[in-house]
Design a protein around this motif. Structure first.
Motif, PDB file in Angstrom:
ATOM      1  N   PRO A 125     -26.310  38.478 -44.004  1.00 46.23           N
ATOM      2  CA  PRO A 125     -26.486  37.105 -43.514  1.00 46.23           C
ATOM      3  C   PRO A 125     -25.170  36.460 -43.125  1.00 46.23           C
ATOM      4  O   PRO A 125     -24.093  36.941 -43.485  1.00 46.23           O
ATOM      5  N   ILE A 126     -25.277  35.372 -42.402  1.00 46.49           N
ATOM      6  CA  ILE A 126     -24.094  34.598 -42.030  1.00 46.49           C
ATOM      7  C   ILE A 126     -23.411  34.095 -43.296  1.00 46.49           C
ATOM      8  O   ILE A 126     -24.053  33.877 -44.330  1.00 46.49           O
ATOM      9  N   GLY A 127     -22.096  33.940 -43.232  1.00 40.46           N
ATOM     10  CA  GLY A 127     -21.338  33.453 -44.371  1.00 40.46           C
ATOM     11  C   GLY A 127     -21.603  31.983 -44.642  1.00 40.46           C
ATOM     12  O   GLY A 127     -22.240  31.276 -43.842  1.00 40.46           O
ATOM     13  N   GLN A 128     -21.103  31.535 -45.775  1.00 44.08           N
ATOM     14  CA  GLN A 128     -21.348  30.157 -46.202  1.00 44.08           C
ATOM     15  C   GLN A 128     -20.778  29.141 -45.223  1.00 44.08           C
ATOM     16  O   GLN A 128     -21.444  28.168 -44.854  1.00 44.08           O
ATOM     17  N   GLY A 129     -19.556  29.367 -44.769  1.00 44.06           N
ATOM     18  CA  GLY A 129     -18.948  28.443 -43.812  1.00 44.06           C
ATOM     19  C   GLY A 129     -19.674  28.429 -42.487  1.00 44.06           C
ATOM     20  O   GLY A 129     -19.843  27.372 -41.862  1.00 44.06           O
ATOM     21  N   GLY A 130     -20.107  29.606 -42.037  1.00 39.39           N
ATOM     22  CA  GLY A 130     -20.865  29.682 -40.791  1.00 39.39           C
ATOM     23  C   GLY A 130     -22.208  28.991 -40.911  1.00 39.39           C
ATOM     24  O   GLY A 130     -22.667  28.318 -39.978  1.00 39.39           O
ATOM     25  N   GLY A 131     -22.853  29.151 -42.065  1.00 37.24           N
ATOM     26  CA  GLY A 131     -24.121  28.471 -42.281  1.00 37.24           C
ATOM     27  C   GLY A 131     -23.969  26.964 -42.235  1.00 37.24           C
ATOM     28  O   GLY A 131     -24.772  26.256 -41.620  1.00 37.24           O
TER      29      GLY A 131
ATOM     30  N   VAL B 252     -18.919  25.013 -22.036  1.00 34.08           N
ATOM     31  CA  VAL B 252     -17.670  24.591 -22.690  1.00 34.08           C
ATOM     32  C   VAL B 252     -17.622  25.320 -24.030  1.00 34.08           C
ATOM     33  O   VAL B 252     -18.455  25.057 -24.904  1.00 34.08           O
ATOM     34  N   PRO B 253     -16.677  26.270 -24.213  1.00 36.59           N
ATOM     35  CA  PRO B 253     -16.691  27.125 -25.405  1.00 36.59           C
ATOM     36  C   PRO B 253     -15.699  26.704 -26.483  1.00 36.59           C
ATOM     37  O   PRO B 253     -14.733  25.976 -26.240  1.00 36.59           O
ATOM     38  N   VAL B 254     -15.968  27.180 -27.713  1.00 34.20           N
ATOM     39  CA  VAL B 254     -15.021  27.067 -28.809  1.00 34.20           C
ATOM     40  C   VAL B 254     -15.290  28.229 -29.772  1.00 34.20           C
ATOM     41  O   VAL B 254     -16.444  28.618 -29.971  1.00 34.20           O
ATOM     42  N   LEU B 255     -14.224  28.792 -30.326  1.00 28.35           N
ATOM     43  CA  LEU B 255     -14.352  29.851 -31.318  1.00 28.35           C
ATOM     44  C   LEU B 255     -13.965  29.283 -32.674  1.00 28.35           C
ATOM     45  O   LEU B 255     -12.817  28.913 -32.904  1.00 28.35           O
ATOM     46  N   LEU B 256     -14.934  29.206 -33.572  1.00 29.07           N
ATOM     47  CA  LEU B 256     -14.700  28.657 -34.900  1.00 29.07           C
ATOM     48  C   LEU B 256     -14.346  29.787 -35.862  1.00 29.07           C
ATOM     49  O   LEU B 256     -15.121  30.742 -36.009  1.00 29.07           O
ATOM     50  N   PRO B 257     -13.206  29.702 -36.555  1.00 24.67           N
ATOM     51  CA  PRO B 257     -12.797  30.764 -37.480  1.00 24.67           C
ATOM     52  C   PRO B 257     -13.448  30.610 -38.849  1.00 24.67           C
ATOM     53  O   PRO B 257     -12.785  30.518 -39.879  1.00 24.67           O
ATOM     54  N   VAL B 258     -14.774  30.564 -38.863  1.00 20.90           N
ATOM     55  CA  VAL B 258     -15.524  30.499 -40.112  1.00 20.90           C
ATOM     56  C   VAL B 258     -16.206  31.850 -40.323  1.00 20.90           C
ATOM     57  O   VAL B 258     -16.637  32.495 -39.366  1.00 20.90           O
ATOM     58  N   GLY B 259     -16.281  32.285 -41.577  1.00 22.87           N
ATOM     59  CA  GLY B 259     -16.916  33.565 -41.860  1.00 22.87           C
ATOM     60  C   GLY B 259     -16.287  34.678 -41.042  1.00 22.87           C
ATOM     61  O   GLY B 259     -15.071  34.875 -41.053  1.00 22.87           O
ATOM     62  N   ASP B 260     -17.112  35.381 -40.287  1.00 18.81           N
ATOM     63  CA  ASP B 260     -16.653  36.472 -39.432  1.00 18.81           C
ATOM     64  C   ASP B 260     -16.506  36.021 -37.982  1.00 18.81           C
ATOM     65  O   ASP B 260     -16.509  36.822 -37.069  1.00 18.81           O
ATOM     66  N   GLY B 261     -16.382  34.700 -37.788  1.00 24.43           N
ATOM     67  CA  GLY B 261     -16.209  34.131 -36.460  1.00 24.43           C
ATOM     68  C   GLY B 261     -17.515  33.636 -35.885  1.00 24.43           C
ATOM     69  O   GLY B 261     -18.505  34.371 -35.847  1.00 24.43           O
ATOM     70  N   LEU B 262     -17.555  32.374 -35.435  1.00 28.86           N
ATOM     71  CA  LEU B 262     -18.741  31.792 -34.810  1.00 28.86           C
ATOM     72  C   LEU B 262     -18.323  31.240 -33.454  1.00 28.86           C
ATOM     73  O   LEU B 262     -17.643  30.218 -33.374  1.00 28.86           O
ATOM     74  N   LEU B 263     -18.677  31.941 -32.394  1.00 34.07           N
ATOM     75  CA  LEU B 263     -18.344  31.533 -31.030  1.00 34.07           C
ATOM     76  C   LEU B 263     -19.479  30.650 -30.514  1.00 34.07           C
ATOM     77  O   LEU B 263     -20.632  31.064 -30.468  1.00 34.07           O
ATOM     78  N   CYS B 264     -19.124  29.409 -30.151  1.00 32.23           N
ATOM     79  CA  CYS B 264     -20.124  28.450 -29.687  1.00 32.23           C
ATOM     80  C   CYS B 264     -19.789  28.011 -28.266  1.00 32.23           C
ATOM     81  O   CYS B 264     -18.627  27.952 -27.879  1.00 32.23           O
ATOM     82  N   ALA B 265     -20.826  27.680 -27.509  1.00 33.68           N
ATOM     83  CA  ALA B 265     -20.629  27.173 -26.160  1.00 33.68           C
ATOM     84  C   ALA B 265     -21.772  26.221 -25.831  1.00 33.68           C
ATOM     85  O   ALA B 265     -22.937  26.538 -26.101  1.00 33.68           O
ATOM     86  N   THR B 266     -21.428  25.062 -25.286  1.00 30.26           N
ATOM     87  CA  THR B 266     -22.453  24.119 -24.872  1.00 30.26           C
ATOM     88  C   THR B 266     -22.683  24.238 -23.363  1.00 30.26           C
ATOM     89  O   THR B 266     -21.736  24.412 -22.588  1.00 30.26           O
ATOM     90  N   LYS B 267     -23.938  24.202 -22.980  1.00 29.94           N
ATOM     91  CA  LYS B 267     -24.326  24.362 -21.576  1.00 29.94           C
ATOM     92  C   LYS B 267     -24.062  23.062 -20.812  1.00 29.94           C
ATOM     93  O   LYS B 267     -24.565  21.998 -21.182  1.00 29.94           O
ATOM     94  N   ARG B 268     -23.269  23.166 -19.758  1.00 29.76           N
ATOM     95  CA  ARG B 268     -22.959  21.987 -18.974  1.00 29.76           C
ATOM     96  C   ARG B 268     -24.208  21.470 -18.259  1.00 29.76           C
ATOM     97  O   ARG B 268     -25.091  22.248 -17.893  1.00 29.76           O
ATOM     98  N   PRO B 269     -24.286  20.148 -18.026  1.00 30.67           N
ATOM     99  CA  PRO B 269     -25.417  19.600 -17.262  1.00 30.67           C
ATOM    100  C   PRO B 269     -25.447  20.185 -15.848  1.00 30.67           C
ATOM    101  O   PRO B 269     -24.412  20.522 -15.299  1.00 30.67           O
TER     102      PRO B 269
END
Length: 208
Positions: free
Chosen positions: A33-39, A191-208
């Motif tokens: 499962p995802i790590g605690q910080g990622g959750g 618009v992306p961001v890589l969060l250094p939580v757990g084993d890495g959580l790469l997030c991106a929001t879809k532009r309008p």
């Protein structure tokens, strides 16, 4: 970052007995499962988005699902896909332990790339990817189709056990994740961001 600081940040939002029990179920069947910080990050994202509709690729035994459902709107529904029916059975037990109404979860057993094309375009607030790493690039494209403008795709294990940042690591999974990161970074649709939580959580929001 010092190990103590990392551990403090990773455990800043504590897990309760329900999540601990879900993690124990995962350990019994070899799910990761995802790590605690990622959750905690997923709960934050679903809360900020006021998410009502979420897709999860990789149900596991319900750890990430519980985190996300706890941040979603009370009328929100989680659609979760996994190839392992037994994992989903255990996830249902975890959701029940968490007091989550059965109508708030829709668990679909099957390959994500077979199931996702049947879901509705632009109908989801968040798509969380934690399935077959070799299929991450395909998941990403499906996620962009499924997301509404302003929706978020979140991809777990994007640091892949410290291998992605090391250019000497060239195994297929590491290369796939590394190339996906570059692709998302250059993708003008998000618009992306890589969060250094757990084993890495790469997030991106879809532009309008």
């Amino acid at each position: 970052m010092k190990p103590d600081t990392w551990a403090y940040a990773e455990g800043f939002v504590a897990e309760d007995d329900v999540l601990a029990k879900a993690r124990a179920r995962a350990a019994e069947v070899g799910a990761s499962p995802i790590g605690q910080g990622g959750g905690a990050a997923l709960r934050f994202l679903t809360s900020v988005l006021r998410a009502r509709t979420v897709v999860e690729i990789g149900t596991g035994c319900g750890v990430s699902g519980i985190w996300m459902l706890r941040g979603m709107r009370p009328d929100g529904t989680l659609t979760s896909v996994d190839v392992e029916a037994e994992h989903q059975r255990l996830a249902r037990e975890s959701f029940q332990d968490a007091g989550i109404a059965s109508q708030r979860t829709r668990l679909i057993t099957g390959r994500a790339l077979d199931v996702l094309p049947r879901l509705t375009d632009g109908a989801y607030d968040l798509v969380f990817c934690d399935g077959d790493k070799n299929e991450y690039a395909e998941y990403y494209e499906e996620a962009l189709r499924l997301l509404r403008p302003g929706g978020v795709v979140a991809i777990d294990n994007t640091l892949w056990h410290d291998r992605v940042a090391d250019p000497a690591q060239r195994d297929p999974v590491t290369v796939t994740i590394r190339e996906l990161g570059k692709r998302i970074l250059d993708d003008e649709r998000v618009v992306p961001v890589l969060l250094p939580v757990g084993d890495g959580l790469l997030c991106a929001t879809k532009r309008p």
